[in-house]
Design a protein around this motif. Structure first.
Motif, PDB file in Angstrom:
ATOM      1  N   ASN A  48       0.847  -1.193   0.000  1.00  9.07           N
ATOM      2  CA  ASN A  48       0.000   0.000   0.000  1.00  9.07           C
ATOM      3  C   ASN A  48       0.880   1.239   0.000  1.00  9.07           C
ATOM      4  N   GLU A  50       0.271   5.472   0.008  1.00  7.94           N
ATOM      5  CA  GLU A  50      -0.760   6.496   0.191  1.00  7.94           C
ATOM      6  C   GLU A  50      -0.090   7.862   0.281  1.00  7.94           C
ATOM      7  N   ARG A  55      -4.156   6.786  -3.506  1.00  7.29           N
ATOM      8  CA  ARG A  55      -3.851   5.474  -2.935  1.00  7.29           C
ATOM      9  C   ARG A  55      -3.515   4.475  -4.026  1.00  7.29           C
ATOM     10  N   GLU A  57      -2.871   0.221  -4.145  1.00  5.17           N
ATOM     11  CA  GLU A  57      -2.899  -1.053  -3.433  1.00  5.17           C
ATOM     12  C   GLU A  57      -2.529  -2.162  -4.407  1.00  5.17           C
TER      13      GLU A  57
END
Length: 86
Positions: A48, A50, A55, A57
């Motif tokens: 992940n 951010e 974001r 993932e």
């Protein structure tokens, strides 16, 4: 600004390297070669990244192909990437 804003970059990763041997005393390149030949792969549970409202993932499996290039399948999810593209 990196990735379009001044927000902090936060990362989190969880992965397992399969078929790796720590018992070998050969150099790194030889270890990678043996690992690839034995069917070694990296199983990414989560990766992940951010930054502000943006974001990324990632999850999936990676290995090296016969030409030692990364190969495999990844699932990638993006959210709020408009600031990065601007």
């Amino acid at each position: 600004a990196f990735f379009g804003n001044e927000e902090l970059l936060r990362t989190n990763a969880s992965a397992i390297i399969l078929n790796a041997s720590v018992a070998n005393f050969c150099n790194f390149a030889e270890r990678v070669e043996r690992w690839a030949a034995s069917g070694g792969r990296v199983q990414i549970s989560t990766l992940n990244v951010e930054k502000g409202s943006s974001r990324l993932e990632v999850s999936g499996d990676l290995r090296l192909d016969d030409h030692r290039r990364p190969a495999g399948q990844l699932s990638v999810r993006l959210a709020g990437i408009q600031p990065i593209l601007a």
